[in-house]
Scaffold this active site. Structure first.
Site, short mmCIF file in Angstrom:
data_model
loop_
_atom_site.label_atom_id
_atom_site.label_comp_id
_atom_site.label_asym_id
_atom_site.label_seq_id
_atom_site.Cartn_x
_atom_site.Cartn_y
_atom_site.Cartn_z
N LYS A 113 0.83 -1.21 0.00
CA LYS A 113 0.00 0.00 0.00
C LYS A 113 0.86 1.25 0.00
O LYS A 113 0.50 2.26 -0.61
CB LYS A 113 -0.94 0.01 1.22
CG LYS A 113 -2.07 -0.99 1.10
CD LYS A 113 -3.12 -0.74 2.16
CE LYS A 113 -4.25 -1.75 2.09
NZ LYS A 113 -5.23 -1.59 3.15
N LYS A 200 -4.85 -10.82 -6.69
CA LYS A 200 -5.97 -10.94 -5.74
C LYS A 200 -7.11 -10.00 -6.11
O LYS A 200 -6.86 -8.86 -6.52
CB LYS A 200 -5.44 -10.60 -4.34
CG LYS A 200 -6.39 -10.91 -3.21
CD LYS A 200 -5.87 -10.38 -1.89
CE LYS A 200 -6.01 -8.89 -1.79
NZ LYS A 200 -5.83 -8.29 -0.48
N LYS A 203 -10.66 -4.44 -3.40
CA LYS A 203 -11.54 -3.26 -3.47
C LYS A 203 -10.82 -2.09 -4.12
O LYS A 203 -11.44 -1.19 -4.67
CB LYS A 203 -11.91 -2.82 -2.04
CG LYS A 203 -12.86 -3.72 -1.33
CD LYS A 203 -13.16 -3.09 0.05
CE LYS A 203 -13.52 -4.13 1.07
NZ LYS A 203 -13.06 -3.82 2.41
#
Ligand code: TYM
Length: 337
Positions: A113, A200, A203
């Site tokens: 992230k 993966k 969202k």
């Protein structure tokens, strides 16, 4: 006999997708029958990356409504919003002071992230797994049902509880915190993207076609499945590394069709993609329609939803208060009798 405890949660960021449901929420629904179950909407986690206040408010309620629509029964479990229980941030601070910085720098999700965010990485993003540890440890959870991607965070929570709290401030016979175990399903613990079977489902993927959200309209579901990546072979199969899309879609299909692993494989062994995709679409729409219906009913009756969250808050408050006091006493904080 006291029941074993379960705690889990989902971040109210973006739309909940079938990965969250198949990898985690589906497992909670089973566990609530046999365990004392706490599920929270982890809104404090949702501000570790830049956020919009209006969507946070809406998503928090909507996430709680989806828990119920997916089968969480407010009479059997406690559903609450994390930020309503101040003990989470208080225990997080205490654990922060006991956790070595280099344990945090190793966290894979942080690294991923942080790369995406460039210059704008907050301390909260680095600290997020400690808050997650606090979420779990406050409820003396025995089991934490999560998807594969949370395994490392669970290991951290276990290490903090055993090495940094129990062994320093407790005794062998009188540990302060319960050391939780992750519970990761065999099937669909890592649902992959529809547009790339090696990534993966997430969202935060900017490509909406990569995921099916639980609230997607049937037409949208149909379109996304039509566009989903395939290969040039006939017949779907598990475990062929050169065919990640076949493995992913067949695994999802085995659950949403209710057929189970073996039967699904047998049915689809010689099926071409042109036959499989419409079957997959029907199964997906059939299983999501009742969830969407109940979701809409709940969102149209906020009174009921608020009552559920109030009840969950009260139970969570009582349980978390006991653990927090136990930790504070063991660490030498002044407590008035
Ligand atoms: P979050 O919000 O990213 O995801 C919620 C749950 O969904 C699982 N999941 C998946 N499972 C299978 N396939 C996928 N593609 C997929 N994507 C997500 C996640 O593993 C998770 O179980 N840090 C957590 C939230 C959290 C939490 C907690 C969880 C905060 N405190 C305490 C358990 C206990 C997270 O960001 O999950």
């Amino acid at each position: 006999m006291t029941l074993k405890r379960v705690l889990s949660g989902v971040q109210p960021t973006g739309d909940i997708h079938i990965g969250n449901w198949l990898g985690a929420i589906r497992n909670w629904v089973e566990l609530q029958q046999t365990h004392e179950t706490f599920v929270c909407v982890v809104d404090l986690h949702a501000i570790t990356t830049p956020h919009d206040p209006k969507s946070l408010y809406k998503s928090s309620l909507s996430t709680a409504a989806l828990y119920i629509a997916c089968g969480m029964d407010p009479n059997k479990c406690s559903i609450f919003i994390q930020s309503q229980i101040p003990a989470h941030t208080e225990l997080c601070w205490i654990l922060n002071c006991l956790t070595p910085l280099n344990w945090m720098e190793r966290m894979i999700q942080f690294k991923e992230k942080a790369i995406k965010q460039g210059e704008n990485v907050s301390i909260g993003l680095l600290d997020y797994p400690v808050l997650m540890a606090a979420d779990i440890l406050l409820y003396d959870a025995d089991l934490v049902p999560v998807g594969e991607d949370q395994k490392q965070h669970l290991e951290l929570a276990r290490d903090i509880a055993s090495q940094r709290v129990n062994s320093k401030f407790g005794t062998k016979n009188n540990p302060i915190l319960r050391v939780p175990k992750p519970l990761i399903l065999k099937e669909c613990a890592k649902v992959m993207s529809l547009t790339d079977g090696t990534k993966k489902m997430s969202k935060s993927d900017p490509n909406e076609n990569s995921r099916i959200s639980l609230l997607d309209h049937p037409d949208v579901i149909s379109k996304k499945i039509k566009r989903a990546k395939t290969d040039s072979e006939i017949g779907l199969e598990y475990g062929n590394f050169s065919r990640p899309e076949a493995d992913n879609l067949l695994s999802i299909y085995s659950i949403i069709s209710g057929l189970g692993k073996e039967k699904a494989a047998l049915n689809c062994r010689e099926m071409g993609w042109g036959t499989f995709k419409p079957e997959f679409t029907d199964a997906m729409i059939n299983i999501l329609t009742p969830i969407q219906k109940q979701y809409n009913e709940l969102m149209n009756d906020k009174g009921e939803l608020n009552r559920v969250l109030e009840k969950g808050k009260n139970t969570a408050q009582e349980v978390s208060h006991v653990t927090l006091n136990r930790v504070k006493e063991a660490l030498g904080f002044y407590t008035s009798s």
